[in-house]
Motif scaffolding. Structure first.
Motif, PDB file in Angstrom:
ATOM      1  N   GLU A 168     -29.643  24.366 -41.854  1.00 56.22           N
ATOM      2  CA  GLU A 168     -28.194  24.485 -41.977  1.00 56.22           C
ATOM      3  C   GLU A 168     -27.763  25.929 -41.727  1.00 56.22           C
ATOM      4  O   GLU A 168     -26.758  26.183 -41.063  1.00 56.22           O
ATOM      5  CB  GLU A 168     -27.738  24.024 -43.363  1.00 56.22           C
ATOM      6  N   ALA A 169     -28.539  26.877 -42.245  1.00 54.35           N
ATOM      7  CA  ALA A 169     -28.184  28.280 -42.043  1.00 54.35           C
ATOM      8  C   ALA A 169     -28.279  28.655 -40.574  1.00 54.35           C
ATOM      9  O   ALA A 169     -27.545  29.511 -40.089  1.00 54.35           O
ATOM     10  CB  ALA A 169     -29.106  29.168 -42.869  1.00 54.35           C
ATOM     11  N   LEU A 170     -29.171  28.008 -39.850  1.00 58.83           N
ATOM     12  CA  LEU A 170     -29.362  28.366 -38.440  1.00 58.83           C
ATOM     13  C   LEU A 170     -28.418  27.586 -37.525  1.00 58.83           C
ATOM     14  O   LEU A 170     -27.760  28.160 -36.663  1.00 58.83           O
ATOM     15  CB  LEU A 170     -30.823  28.093 -38.049  1.00 58.83           C
ATOM     16  N   THR A 171     -28.352  26.282 -37.727  1.00 59.45           N
ATOM     17  CA  THR A 171     -27.635  25.449 -36.752  1.00 59.45           C
ATOM     18  C   THR A 171     -26.311  24.921 -37.280  1.00 59.45           C
ATOM     19  O   THR A 171     -25.519  24.396 -36.512  1.00 59.45           O
ATOM     20  CB  THR A 171     -28.488  24.239 -36.347  1.00 59.45           C
ATOM     21  N   GLY A 172     -26.090  25.002 -38.571  1.00 61.73           N
ATOM     22  CA  GLY A 172     -24.829  24.520 -39.110  1.00 61.73           C
ATOM     23  C   GLY A 172     -24.894  23.131 -39.686  1.00 61.73           C
ATOM     24  O   GLY A 172     -23.950  22.683 -40.306  1.00 61.73           O
ATOM     25  N   ALA A 173     -25.988  22.426 -39.446  1.00 63.20           N
ATOM     26  CA  ALA A 173     -26.089  21.076 -39.983  1.00 63.20           C
ATOM     27  C   ALA A 173     -27.491  20.847 -40.518  1.00 63.20           C
ATOM     28  O   ALA A 173     -28.458  21.391 -39.998  1.00 63.20           O
ATOM     29  CB  ALA A 173     -25.775  20.039 -38.918  1.00 63.20           C
ATOM     30  N   ARG A 188     -29.280  27.273 -28.845  1.00 62.42           N
ATOM     31  CA  ARG A 188     -27.844  27.500 -28.881  1.00 62.42           C
ATOM     32  C   ARG A 188     -27.490  28.871 -29.447  1.00 62.42           C
ATOM     33  O   ARG A 188     -26.595  29.538 -28.968  1.00 62.42           O
ATOM     34  CB  ARG A 188     -27.163  26.406 -29.694  1.00 62.42           C
ATOM     35  N   ILE A 212     -23.361  27.588 -47.271  1.00 62.55           N
ATOM     36  CA  ILE A 212     -24.116  28.313 -46.248  1.00 62.55           C
ATOM     37  C   ILE A 212     -23.147  28.657 -45.129  1.00 62.55           C
ATOM     38  O   ILE A 212     -22.323  27.831 -44.733  1.00 62.55           O
ATOM     39  CB  ILE A 212     -25.287  27.446 -45.750  1.00 62.55           C
ATOM     40  N   GLU A 213     -23.267  29.870 -44.614  1.00 68.48           N
ATOM     41  CA  GLU A 213     -22.207  30.361 -43.731  1.00 68.48           C
ATOM     42  C   GLU A 213     -22.062  29.564 -42.446  1.00 68.48           C
ATOM     43  O   GLU A 213     -20.958  29.335 -41.980  1.00 68.48           O
ATOM     44  CB  GLU A 213     -22.463  31.827 -43.406  1.00 68.48           C
ATOM     45  N   ALA A 214     -23.167  29.153 -41.878  1.00 71.48           N
ATOM     46  CA  ALA A 214     -23.085  28.493 -40.566  1.00 71.48           C
ATOM     47  C   ALA A 214     -22.628  27.037 -40.648  1.00 71.48           C
ATOM     48  O   ALA A 214     -22.445  26.399 -39.622  1.00 71.48           O
ATOM     49  CB  ALA A 214     -24.432  28.550 -39.874  1.00 71.48           C
ATOM     50  N   THR A 215     -22.456  26.515 -41.844  1.00 70.19           N
ATOM     51  CA  THR A 215     -22.101  25.102 -42.025  1.00 70.19           C
ATOM     52  C   THR A 215     -20.938  24.682 -41.132  1.00 70.19           C
ATOM     53  O   THR A 215     -19.978  25.423 -40.960  1.00 70.19           O
ATOM     54  CB  THR A 215     -21.696  24.881 -43.483  1.00 70.19           C
ATOM     55  N   ARG A 216     -21.071  23.489 -40.588  1.00 66.92           N
ATOM     56  CA  ARG A 216     -19.965  22.981 -39.776  1.00 66.92           C
ATOM     57  C   ARG A 216     -19.756  21.521 -40.085  1.00 66.92           C
ATOM     58  O   ARG A 216     -20.707  20.823 -40.435  1.00 66.92           O
ATOM     59  CB  ARG A 216     -20.289  23.135 -38.285  1.00 66.92           C
ATOM     60  N   MET A 223     -18.470  13.560 -34.033  1.00 61.29           N
ATOM     61  CA  MET A 223     -19.808  13.635 -34.602  1.00 61.29           C
ATOM     62  C   MET A 223     -20.243  15.069 -34.859  1.00 61.29           C
ATOM     63  O   MET A 223     -21.427  15.365 -34.944  1.00 61.29           O
ATOM     64  CB  MET A 223     -20.812  12.889 -33.752  1.00 61.29           C
ATOM     65  N   GLU A 241     -18.141  25.319 -28.160  1.00 61.07           N
ATOM     66  CA  GLU A 241     -18.928  26.066 -27.184  1.00 61.07           C
ATOM     67  C   GLU A 241     -18.214  26.182 -25.851  1.00 61.07           C
ATOM     68  O   GLU A 241     -18.358  27.186 -25.167  1.00 61.07           O
ATOM     69  CB  GLU A 241     -20.270  25.371 -26.964  1.00 61.07           C
ATOM     70  N   MET A 247     -28.223  16.782 -38.209  1.00 62.55           N
ATOM     71  CA  MET A 247     -27.786  16.642 -36.822  1.00 62.55           C
ATOM     72  C   MET A 247     -27.653  18.036 -36.208  1.00 62.55           C
ATOM     73  O   MET A 247     -26.557  18.550 -36.038  1.00 62.55           O
ATOM     74  CB  MET A 247     -26.454  15.907 -36.753  1.00 62.55           C
ATOM     75  N   CYS A 248     -28.792  18.646 -35.926  1.00 68.38           N
ATOM     76  CA  CYS A 248     -28.793  20.075 -35.623  1.00 68.38           C
ATOM     77  C   CYS A 248     -28.171  20.422 -34.271  1.00 68.38           C
ATOM     78  O   CYS A 248     -27.451  21.398 -34.159  1.00 68.38           O
ATOM     79  CB  CYS A 248     -30.200  20.616 -35.671  1.00 68.38           C
ATOM     80  N   ASN A 249     -28.464  19.634 -33.237  1.00 72.43           N
ATOM     81  CA  ASN A 249     -27.922  19.906 -31.912  1.00 72.43           C
ATOM     82  C   ASN A 249     -28.206  21.352 -31.530  1.00 72.43           C
ATOM     83  O   ASN A 249     -27.302  22.113 -31.193  1.00 72.43           O
ATOM     84  CB  ASN A 249     -26.409  19.621 -31.928  1.00 72.43           C
ATOM     85  N   ASP A 258     -32.135  23.424 -45.712  1.00 72.16           N
ATOM     86  CA  ASP A 258     -31.248  24.569 -45.923  1.00 72.16           C
ATOM     87  C   ASP A 258     -31.422  25.606 -44.820  1.00 72.16           C
ATOM     88  O   ASP A 258     -30.449  26.200 -44.354  1.00 72.16           O
ATOM     89  CB  ASP A 258     -31.531  25.221 -47.278  1.00 72.16           C
ATOM     90  N   ARG A 265     -29.485  11.678 -32.939  1.00 73.03           N
ATOM     91  CA  ARG A 265     -29.352  10.422 -33.671  1.00 73.03           C
ATOM     92  C   ARG A 265     -30.428   9.407 -33.323  1.00 73.03           C
ATOM     93  O   ARG A 265     -30.359   8.274 -33.779  1.00 73.03           O
ATOM     94  CB  ARG A 265     -27.957   9.851 -33.421  1.00 73.03           C
ATOM     95  N   PRO A 278     -26.185  15.992 -28.312  1.00 71.98           N
ATOM     96  CA  PRO A 278     -25.944  15.563 -29.695  1.00 71.98           C
ATOM     97  C   PRO A 278     -26.327  14.114 -29.955  1.00 71.98           C
ATOM     98  O   PRO A 278     -26.661  13.772 -31.096  1.00 71.98           O
ATOM     99  CB  PRO A 278     -24.448  15.770 -29.892  1.00 71.98           C
ATOM    100  N   TYR A 279     -26.323  13.282 -28.920  1.00 79.57           N
ATOM    101  CA  TYR A 279     -26.750  11.892 -29.143  1.00 79.57           C
ATOM    102  C   TYR A 279     -28.244  11.817 -29.430  1.00 79.57           C
ATOM    103  O   TYR A 279     -28.697  10.923 -30.140  1.00 79.57           O
ATOM    104  CB  TYR A 279     -26.427  11.028 -27.925  1.00 79.57           C
ATOM    105  N   CYS A 337     -20.551  17.863 -33.261  1.00 82.13           N
ATOM    106  CA  CYS A 337     -21.621  18.422 -32.446  1.00 82.13           C
ATOM    107  C   CYS A 337     -21.324  19.841 -32.009  1.00 82.13           C
ATOM    108  O   CYS A 337     -22.197  20.520 -31.508  1.00 82.13           O
ATOM    109  CB  CYS A 337     -21.854  17.555 -31.215  1.00 82.13           C
TER     110      CYS A 337
END
Lengths: 223, 217, 386
Positions: free
Chosen positions: C161-166, C179, A40-44, A108, A115, C169-171, C158, C83, C79-80, A110
C-alpha cells in the motif's frame, strides 16, 4: 514421542495468547470505527478533481480534454465539454467540463486517469466510506462532489502534491513568459503595422486571435 | 533450439506430414510450426517421445480466430488498349484467414528449451472445425482444449471429455470468436459498464435543462 | 443431495461381489462452499464417505477476461490482470508486462528489474503465508494458524500500500519498468519485515509442522507422481512437490534472477504434506532472494523513458511470456496486429491447469480429504474462471 508435536504447537499458541497482554505486536486487532490505523500516504481509492483557489467552479484544473474518459479501462468517466471557454490559471481561455461524472460503482481505482492527465487535474482520493442507500444516484459522483481543493490534496498526499505544485508552477511560469513574449511581439508587429498604414483598426483583433490560436495548438499537442 | 532442425527431425520420422514454419514479426522471435491436422497426433507423440530434445511439457493451449479478411489493393498497370498504351487501375483482391487456429506452446523439461510453438488450423469456421485432440499425448491440454472448444468452437476429435468449460451447457455461441455479437436480452442491471454513458445522458435528459441543477448551487 | 438412480448419466459400475456396497450418492459440493476458496463446484459421486467419481464444474466467476482485453488498450488491460489471481496482483502485472516487453522489444532498466524482484518475492511470501493458513484452516485447525499467517501477510500488504497505493489491486508494473519509485523510508520498513519474517516461519513450523494429527492426515493423501505432474502440465510448488525440478526463475532466468543464489526445494512424495512443506521452504528461499536484492539495488530510472504510456502500438507479431508466479507458471500469449488493442490475449492460468489431476488425486479418499487436497493445490477462482 507421540503427541510431542501437538504439545509444541499448544505451547506456541499459549505464548501468543499471554504475549498479547504484554507485547503490542502480538495484538494486532484494531477496533475499526472508533479506532483507526494511521493512513498510509500513497493510499488511493477513487478519483477526484483538483481546483485552485477558493471557488471550485472557477478553479477547476480540468479542461475537458477527455483523455481520461478515453483511457479509463472500465469506462466509468463521463465528460461533456463546455461550449464556451473560461480563462485558466494563466489567463489562457480553455474549455471546462460542463459535466464530469464518475460512476464509482464501476470505477476500479486503477489510477490510469491520473497517469494520463496532462493537466494534473484528476488525482486519487482516500475517502472510502462511500456507502449509500441510493444504489445508482448515490454512487454516481457529479462534478460538485468530485471537486476538492488543492489544500485537501496537500493534506492527503503531501509529498506527491508538493511535486505536482512545483511542476505546475514551473509550467505556468513558462506559459506566462511565452504569453508575455507573444504579447510583446504582437505589440511590436501592431506598432509596425500602425506605422506602415496610418488607419488600421483591426490590429487588436488580430492579436487576440493569435492568442486563441496558440492556446488551441497547445491543447492539440497535449492530446 | 533451432526450428529448422526440429522440422527436419519430424519430417524424417513422421512420413507424409507437411510442416511449415511461420515467421513471427515481433522481437520475441518465437516462430511457429504449422502442422497439418491429419498428422497432428503423430507429430505430437513424436515430439514427446522421440525428438531430441523431448518436448514433454505442454504449457499453453489456446485458440485464435482468423475470420475471412479480404484486402483489396489497387495496382496501376500499363496496358495496351487499341494500340494505345494507357494506365489502368486494377483492383487485386486477396483473401486471408477463414479458419480457426489452435496454438500449443511446448517446452522441454530436461533440456530446458522452448517454447516450440505448434499450430494447427481448421478448414473453415463453420462446419469443418475438427482437429485432432492432443490430450492423449499431453494431459495438460485436457482443460485447455475444452476451453478452446467452448470459446472458439473447435471440435477436438479424440478428446476424452469434450464439454463446455466456462460457459454453461445450453449456451449456443462461441464468445471468443471475432464475430460474436453480445445478446441484448440479458436481464442486467443498469450499472453495466458500457451503459454508463447512455444512462447518465438519459438521467440528465429526464431532469430537464442540463446545467439547471448546477446553476442553483 | 439425491440418491443416484440407475438412469443417471454418471453411473459408475461397482464390483458385483462387493456385498457391503450401498447406494451411491451424488452430491454437488459448491459452488458456495467455504472450503472451495471461491465459487468452485465439484460433482461428487460417493460410496459412503469415499469418493468414487469427481467432476469439477467451472465458470461461476467467468467474465471473459480475454475478450475484455481485446477491446482494451495494452495499458488498459494492466489493472484487469490484478483481478486474475487477486491474491498476488504484482506477479500478474509482471507476467503481462514481460509478455508485452517481449512483443515490442522494450528494455527494462536495472533498478526496475530489482524493484520487480523485490515486490514479486514479497508477493510470493504473502501468497504462501496466506495459503498455508488457509490449508490448515481446511484441515480443521480453525482460526489460529490462519490468523497468525494473516498477521504477517498484513505487514507485506502494508508495504504494497505504501508503494503502490493499494493493498491488493496494485497495478504496479508498466511496460519497460514500474509505475513509481520507492517512497522515502520504504526500504527500511521492508528490510525490517524481511528480517522479522523468519521468526514467524519458526513459530509456524513449531505450531503445526510436526503435529501428529496433521501428518496423519496429509501424508499419503492426494499423491501425484513426477511423470503425471509433467504430463498434466502442473507447475509451481505443485509440480516441485512431486519432484519436478522446474522453477522458471532458474530455467528461464527472466529478469535478473540469474544474479541471485537460492535453492529450489523439491518434494519426494507429491502428497499434501509435501506441498505444504514446499510453501514453507520456498518462503525461506524467497527471503534469501529479498535480502540479496535489497542489498544490491542500484539507483537509476524506474521506467524505460522511451516507452510511451499512451498510443502504444507494437508491431504485428506474437509473443509468449511466462514467469514463476506463486501458484505456478503464469503465461501471457499476445498476438498483435499492429493496432492499439491486442488481437489475441491469452492467459495461461496456473490454477486451472493445476486442477487437471484433481479427480485422480481425490478418488478413493474421503470427502474431508478433498477439502485439503483442493487447499493444497492453491487455486484462486479469479484465475481459474477468468
Amino acid at each position: 514421542m507421540l503427541g510431542e508435536g501437538i504439545i509444541k504447537g499448544l505451547a506456541e499458541t499459549a505464548r501468543n495468547f499471554f504475549g498479547s497482554y504484554v507485547n503490542k505486536e502480538r495484538l494486532t486487532t484494531v477496533q475499526y470505527p472508533e479506532e483507526r490505523l494511521p493512513r498510509i500516504e500513497a493510499t488511493r481509492d477513487f478519483p477526484f478533481l483538483v481546483y485552485d483557489g477558493d471557488d471550485w467552479e472557477k478553479g477547476l484544473r480540468c479542461v475537458a480534454c477527455q483523455i481520461c474518459e478515453k483511457e479509463c479501462p472500465p469506462k466509468c468517466i463521463y465528460i461533456e465539454k463546455s461550449k464556451d471557454k473560461k480563462p485558466d490559471a494563466v489567463g489562457k481561455p480553455q474549455n471546462y467540463p460542463a459535466k464530469f461524472d464518475i460512476d464509482v460503482s464501476v470505477c476500479m481505482s486503477c489510477q490510469i486517469c491520473v497517469e494520463v492527465c496532462p493537466f494534473d487535474a484528476i488525482k486519487m482520493d482516500v475517502q472510502f466510506e462511500l456507502s449509500s442507500d441510493d444504489r445508482f444516484g448515490g454512487l454516481l459522483l457529479t462534478k460538485d462532489k468530485l471537486a476538492k481543493s488543492n489544500e485537501y490534496y496537500h493534506e492527503i498526499h503531501p509529498t506527491e502534491a508538493a511535486g505536482v505544485d512545483a511542476a505546475l508552477a514551473e509550467d505556468r511560469e513558462k506559459e506566462k513568459e511565452k504569453q508575455r513574449l507573444a504579447a510583446a511581439a504582437a505589440a511590436a508587429a501592431a506598432a509596425a503595422k500602425a506605422a506602415a498604414a496610418a488607419a488600421a483598426p483591426p490590429t487588436t483583433v488580430a492579436a487576440t486571435k493569435d492568442g486563441a490560436g496558440s492556446g488551441g495548438a497547445a491543447k492539440e499537442e497535449a492530446k | 533450439m533451432n526450428l529448422e532442425e526440429i522440422k527436419s527431425q519430424i519430417e524424417a520420422n513422421v512420413p507424409g506430414c507437411s510442416l511449415q514454419i511461420l515467421l513471427n514479426g515481433s522481437p520475441s522471435g518465437q516462430h511457429s510450426l504449422l502442422v497439418d491436422k491429419e498428422h497432428g497426433l503423430t507429430v505430437a507423440s513424436y515430439l514427446r517421445d522421440g525428438a531430441s530434445p523431448k518436448f514433454d511439457y505442454c504449457s499453453n493451449v489456446t485458440g485464435v480466430d482468423w475470420p475471412l479478411k479480404e484486402t483489396s489493393t489497387k495496382q496501376k498497370t500499363k496496358k495496351i488498349v487499341d494500340g494505345v498504351e494507357s494506365e489502368v487501375e486494377e483492383v487485386i483482391k486477396t483473401a486471408t484467414g477463414n479458419y480457426l487456429e489452435v496454438v500449443y506452446h511446448l517446452f522441454s523439461m530436461d533440456a530446458r528449451q522452448g517454447p516450440l510453438v505448434l499450430r494447427m488450423r481448421t478448414e473453415d469456421r463453420v462446419d469443418q472445425v475438427h482437429l485432432p485432440s492432443l490430450t492423449p499425448v499431453w494431459r495438460s491440454a485436457e482443460l485447455q482444449e475444452r476451453e478452446v472448444y467452448d470459446l472458439f468452437g473447435v471440435v477436438f476429435d479424440g478428446h476424452p471429455d469434450l464439454r463446455r468449460l466456462l460457459m454453461w451447457d445450453d449456451f449456443k455461441d462461441h464468445p471468443m470468436r471475432k464475430d460474436y455479437v453480445d445478446p441484448d436480452d440479458y436481464e442486467y442491471e443498469p450499472t453495466a459498464h458500457d451503459e454508463v454513458l447512455k444512462r447518465m445522458q438519459a438521467h440528465y435528459a429526464a431532469q430537464g435543462a442540463p446545467s439547471a441543477s448546477e446553476e442553483t448551487r | 443431495m439425491s440418491v443416484l438412480t440407475e438412469a443417471s448419466v454418471d453411473t459408475v459400475s461397482m464390483p458385483a461381489d462387493d456385498h457391503l456396497q450401498g447406494d451411491l450418492l451424488e452430491i454437488s459440493m459448491g459452488p458456495v462452499h467455504p472450503s472451495t476458496h471461491g465459487v468452485f463446484r465439484m460433482n461428487l459421486l460417493l460410496d459412503g464417505e469415499r469418493v468414487v467419481k469427481l467432476k469439477p464444474v467451472f465458470g461461476y466467476l467467468h467474465r471473459n477476461h480475454e475478450k475484455i482485453a481485446e477491446h482494451e488498450t495494452y495499458l488498459g488491460s494492466m489493472p484487469y490482470t490484478d483481478r486474475l489471481d487477486y491474491i498476488c496482483s504484482i506477479t500478474n502485472n509482471w507476467a503481462y508486462a514481460l509478455a508485452v516487453e517481449k512483443l515490442a522489444g522494450i528494455p527494462v532498466p536495472e533498478r526496475a528489474e530489482y524493484l520487480r524482484v523485490i515486490t514479486g518475492e514479497l508477493t510470493r511470501l504473502q501468497n504462501h503465508a496466506g495459503l498455508i493458513g488457509f490449508l490448515l484452516q481446511d484441515m480443521g485447525a480453525s482460526g489460529t494458524p490462519l490468523m497468525y499467517a494473516f498477521r504477517e501477510r498484513e505487514k507485506i500488504l502494508d508495504l504494497f500500500e505504501a508503494l503502490t497505493g493499494a493493498r491488493m489491486m496494485c497495478n504496479y508494473m508498466r511496460f519497460g519498468g514500474c509505475r513509481c519509485d520507492l517512497p522515502a523510508g520504504w526500504m527500511e520498513q521492508a528490510k525490517k519485515v524481511v528480517d522479522e519474517f523468519p521468526r514467524f516461519l519458526d513459530e509456524f513450523e513449531s505450531l503445526l509442522r510436526t503435529n501428529e494429527i496433521l501428518m496423519e492426515r496429509t501424508q499419503g493423501t492426494g499423491i501425484v507422481t513426477r511423470e503425471q505432474a509433467i504430463n498434466a502440465g502442473l507447475s509451481g510448488p505443485m509440480a516441485r512437490a512431486s519432484g519436478v525440478n522446474y522453477d522458471l526463475r532458474k530455467v528461464d532466468k527472466y529478469g535478473i534472477y540469474d544474479r541471485f543464489s537460492f535453492r529450489v526445494p523439491l518434494g519426494e512424495h507429491g502428497d499434501v504434506y509435501d506441498r505444504f512443506m514446499m510453501r514453507l521452504l520456498e518462503m525461506r528461499e524467497s527471503l534469501e532472494i529479498l535480502k540479496q536484492a535489497m542489498r544490491d539495488i542500484p539507483s537509476g530510472p524506474h521506467k524505460d523513458p522511451n516507452t510511451k504510456i499512451r498510443n502504444f502500438r507494437p508491431k504485428a507479431g506474437e509473443a509468449y511470456g511466462r514467469i514463476e508466479a506463486p501458484k505456478g507458471e503464469l503465461g501471457f500469449y499476445l498476438i498483435s496486429d499492429g493496432g492499439p488493442n491486442p488481437y489475441r490475449y491469452r492467459v495461461r492460468p496456473p490454477s486451472l491447469i493445476n486442477l487437471t489431476l484433481l479427480e485422480q488425486m481425490c478418488i478413493g479418499h474421503n470427502v474431508s480429504d478433498i477439502v485439503i487436497i483442493l487447499g493444497s493445490i492453491d487455486i484462486v477462482l479469479g484465475e481459474v474462471d477468468r
